[in-house]
Design a protein around this motif. Structure first.
Motif, PDB file in Angstrom:
ATOM      1  N   PRO A   1       0.831  -1.207   0.000  1.00  0.00           N
ATOM      2  CA  PRO A   1       0.000   0.000   0.000  1.00  0.00           C
ATOM      3  C   PRO A   1       0.860   1.250   0.000  1.00  0.00           C
ATOM      4  O   PRO A   1       2.076   1.192   0.205  1.00  0.00           O
ATOM      5  CB  PRO A   1      -0.771  -0.130   1.318  1.00  0.00           C
ATOM      6  CG  PRO A   1       0.184  -0.860   2.221  1.00  0.00           C
ATOM      7  CD  PRO A   1       0.898  -1.845   1.329  1.00  0.00           C
ATOM      8  N   ASN A   2       0.237   2.369  -0.253  1.00  0.00           N
ATOM      9  CA  ASN A   2       0.894   3.680  -0.143  1.00  0.00           C
ATOM     10  C   ASN A   2       2.084   3.819  -1.068  1.00  0.00           C
ATOM     11  O   ASN A   2       3.115   4.396  -0.712  1.00  0.00           O
ATOM     12  CB  ASN A   2       1.337   3.925   1.314  1.00  0.00           C
ATOM     13  CG  ASN A   2       0.201   3.783   2.293  1.00  0.00           C
ATOM     14  OD1 ASN A   2      -0.856   4.397   2.130  1.00  0.00           O
ATOM     15  ND2 ASN A   2       0.386   2.945   3.310  1.00  0.00           N
ATOM     16  N   THR A   3       1.947   3.299  -2.292  1.00  0.00           N
ATOM     17  CA  THR A   3       3.072   3.340  -3.226  1.00  0.00           C
ATOM     18  C   THR A   3       2.642   3.793  -4.617  1.00  0.00           C
ATOM     19  O   THR A   3       1.504   3.589  -5.032  1.00  0.00           O
ATOM     20  CB  THR A   3       3.727   1.951  -3.384  1.00  0.00           C
ATOM     21  OG1 THR A   3       2.728   1.003  -3.769  1.00  0.00           O
ATOM     22  CG2 THR A   3       4.400   1.508  -2.104  1.00  0.00           C
ATOM     23  N   VAL A   4       3.601   4.394  -5.315  1.00  0.00           N
ATOM     24  CA  VAL A   4       3.534   4.595  -6.760  1.00  0.00           C
ATOM     25  C   VAL A   4       4.773   3.912  -7.317  1.00  0.00           C
ATOM     26  O   VAL A   4       5.889   4.199  -6.883  1.00  0.00           O
ATOM     27  CB  VAL A   4       3.521   6.081  -7.146  1.00  0.00           C
ATOM     28  CG1 VAL A   4       3.573   6.244  -8.668  1.00  0.00           C
ATOM     29  CG2 VAL A   4       2.289   6.777  -6.580  1.00  0.00           C
ATOM     30  N   LEU A   5       4.600   2.990  -8.260  1.00  0.00           N
ATOM     31  CA  LEU A   5       5.708   2.193  -8.765  1.00  0.00           C
ATOM     32  C   LEU A   5       5.855   2.355 -10.276  1.00  0.00           C
ATOM     33  O   LEU A   5       4.863   2.283 -11.004  1.00  0.00           O
ATOM     34  CB  LEU A   5       5.486   0.712  -8.452  1.00  0.00           C
ATOM     35  CG  LEU A   5       5.183   0.332  -7.000  1.00  0.00           C
ATOM     36  CD1 LEU A   5       4.942  -1.172  -6.896  1.00  0.00           C
ATOM     37  CD2 LEU A   5       6.318   0.758  -6.077  1.00  0.00           C
ATOM     38  N   THR A   6       7.089   2.563 -10.726  1.00  0.00           N
ATOM     39  CA  THR A   6       7.396   2.560 -12.161  1.00  0.00           C
ATOM     40  C   THR A   6       8.578   1.623 -12.400  1.00  0.00           C
ATOM     41  O   THR A   6       9.371   1.360 -11.492  1.00  0.00           O
ATOM     42  CB  THR A   6       7.722   3.980 -12.669  1.00  0.00           C
ATOM     43  OG1 THR A   6       8.740   4.572 -11.844  1.00  0.00           O
ATOM     44  CG2 THR A   6       6.485   4.862 -12.657  1.00  0.00           C
ATOM     45  N   PRO A   7       8.735   1.090 -13.635  1.00  0.00           N
ATOM     46  CA  PRO A   7       9.696   0.018 -13.901  1.00  0.00           C
ATOM     47  C   PRO A   7      11.079   0.504 -14.347  1.00  0.00           C
ATOM     48  O   PRO A   7      11.544   0.197 -15.443  1.00  0.00           O
ATOM     49  CB  PRO A   7       9.002  -0.776 -15.006  1.00  0.00           C
ATOM     50  CG  PRO A   7       8.278   0.270 -15.787  1.00  0.00           C
ATOM     51  CD  PRO A   7       7.805   1.281 -14.767  1.00  0.00           C
ATOM     52  N   HIS A   8      11.768   1.262 -13.509  1.00  0.00           N
ATOM     53  CA  HIS A   8      13.103   1.795 -13.783  1.00  0.00           C
ATOM     54  C   HIS A   8      13.161   2.465 -15.161  1.00  0.00           C
ATOM     55  O   HIS A   8      13.907   2.069 -16.051  1.00  0.00           O
ATOM     56  CB  HIS A   8      14.180   0.706 -13.692  1.00  0.00           C
ATOM     57  CG  HIS A   8      15.547   1.283 -13.461  1.00  0.00           C
ATOM     58  ND1 HIS A   8      16.585   0.562 -12.917  1.00  0.00           N
ATOM     59  CD2 HIS A   8      16.065   2.535 -13.706  1.00  0.00           C
ATOM     60  CE1 HIS A   8      17.665   1.320 -12.837  1.00  0.00           C
ATOM     61  NE2 HIS A   8      17.371   2.521 -13.316  1.00  0.00           N
ATOM     62  N   ILE A   9      12.361   3.504 -15.298  1.00  0.00           N
ATOM     63  CA  ILE A   9      12.294   4.233 -16.567  1.00  0.00           C
ATOM     64  C   ILE A   9      12.838   5.653 -16.438  1.00  0.00           C
ATOM     65  O   ILE A   9      12.597   6.482 -17.317  1.00  0.00           O
ATOM     66  CB  ILE A   9      10.845   4.287 -17.099  1.00  0.00           C
ATOM     67  CG1 ILE A   9       9.887   4.871 -16.047  1.00  0.00           C
ATOM     68  CG2 ILE A   9      10.404   2.905 -17.560  1.00  0.00           C
ATOM     69  CD1 ILE A   9       8.476   5.126 -16.577  1.00  0.00           C
ATOM     70  N   GLY A  10      13.579   5.918 -15.368  1.00  0.00           N
ATOM     71  CA  GLY A  10      14.113   7.269 -15.191  1.00  0.00           C
ATOM     72  C   GLY A  10      14.911   7.765 -16.381  1.00  0.00           C
ATOM     73  O   GLY A  10      14.835   8.928 -16.756  1.00  0.00           O
TER      74      GLY A  10
END
Length: 313
Positions: free
Chosen positions: A272-281
């Motif tokens: 919970p309490n997350t925003v996740l992206t797949p190492h796209i910086g």
């Protein structure tokens, strides 16, 4: 000459560089190949390997299993996954490409804004027939804590100032004078963690920074504060982070993880309490043009007998 392009998740390499300019057979691998033996089998007979950042490890043992390898091109200016001394001893030339940091600073702010305004949940609500679901956090007047005030951290700090945030920073070697050059206040790590509404990490992964934020450090953060990591996963103790998230103590916006790609059953995916992206910086058109364009230049220079951008131990 046979060239292998590794870990091209978006099948983008051919679009961003002129590989036809090389007199070579080019093969693109779109997903991680596997373990040591599988990598050795897949890359047997290839003279040149283009590695995407640190996605594939080339330590001494892996290099030993690749006797045909002559040139290893790494995208970016550094690669902790390559044993440069072992490559040199084996007669493998390792080269790098250039790199620009603005894509990662931009994604850092995309994550901050998405988490502050609960955008993933609100977007899902609209698509499923719902409407307003939450009350967001405004950033103006809040405190942004930047861990690592180098090129990337200082760029993130500048954007925070544009949002009207009070910006503080800490790193092991940061001086008040250096922070002042960016209009930022240097504070202790403890003060940064206990006073910041948003904490963002911009230090390199090293022996000194691995586990830099553990249970003790996370417990110092303000209730409901946001932790953003676009640097490297192991800088934050994953077990401690999961415990803090499930307890509702803090929130997190993450682009990097201990294991990548993140396993399908990894507990962070359901945290919970997350925003996740797949190492796209770093995954933008600007960066990929540099990465793959430079890779082609490096290979052409090597073929001409004059290697460029050579990395040494």
């Amino acid at each position: 000459m046979r060239i292998a392009i590794l870990d091209d998740y978006q099948n983008a390499a051919r679009r961003f560089a002129d590989w036809d300019s090389l007199d070579a057979e080019v093969t693109v691998f779109g997903w991680p190949i596997g373990d040591r033996s599988e990598i050795a089998r897949a890359l047997a007979g290839y003279d040149v390997v283009v590695a995407m950042r640190e996605r594939t490890k080339f330590d001494a043992e892996q290099l030993r299993l690749l006797p045909d390898l002559r040139l290893l091109v790494s995208t970016g200016t550094r690669n902790a996954a390559i044993d440069l001394a072992a490559a040199q001893a084996q007669g493998v030339i390792v080269t790098h490409t250039r790199y620009v940091s603005h894509p990662t600073s931009e994604l850092t702010w995309a994550l901050i804004l998405a988490a502050a305004r609960n955008l993933p949940a609100e977007e899902r609500a609209v698509r499923t027939g719902g409407w307003q679901q939450s009350v967001g956090m405004s950033l103006h007047g809040k405190t942004l804590g930047v861990i690592g005030l180098g090129r990337l951290g200082s760029a993130v700090a500048k954007i925070g100032q544009a949002f009207g945030m009070n910006v503080v920073a800490w790193s092991q070697n940061l001086t008040a004078e250096r922070a002042g050059e960016h209009g930022v206040t240097a504070v202790s790590k403890e003060e940064l963690l206990s006073t910041s509404d948003v904490v963002t990490i911009h230090v390199l992964l090293s022996k000194r920074t691995r586990g830099l934020l553990g249970a003790e450090e996370l417990a110092l953060m303000k209730p409901g504060a946001l932790l953003v990591n676009t640097s490297r996963g192991p800088i934050v103790d994953e077990k401690a982070l999961l415990e803090a998230l499930h307890a509702g103590a803090i929130r997190a916006a993450l682009d990097v993880y201990d294991i990548e790609p993140l396993p399908a059953d990894h507990p962070l995916r359901a945290a919970p309490n997350t925003v996740l992206t797949p190492h796209i910086g770093f995954v933008t058109d600007d960066e990929y043009r540099i990465f793959y364009g430079d890779a082609v230049e490096n290979i052409a220079a090597y073929a001409a007998g004059a290697p460029i951008r050579v990395m040494t131990p």
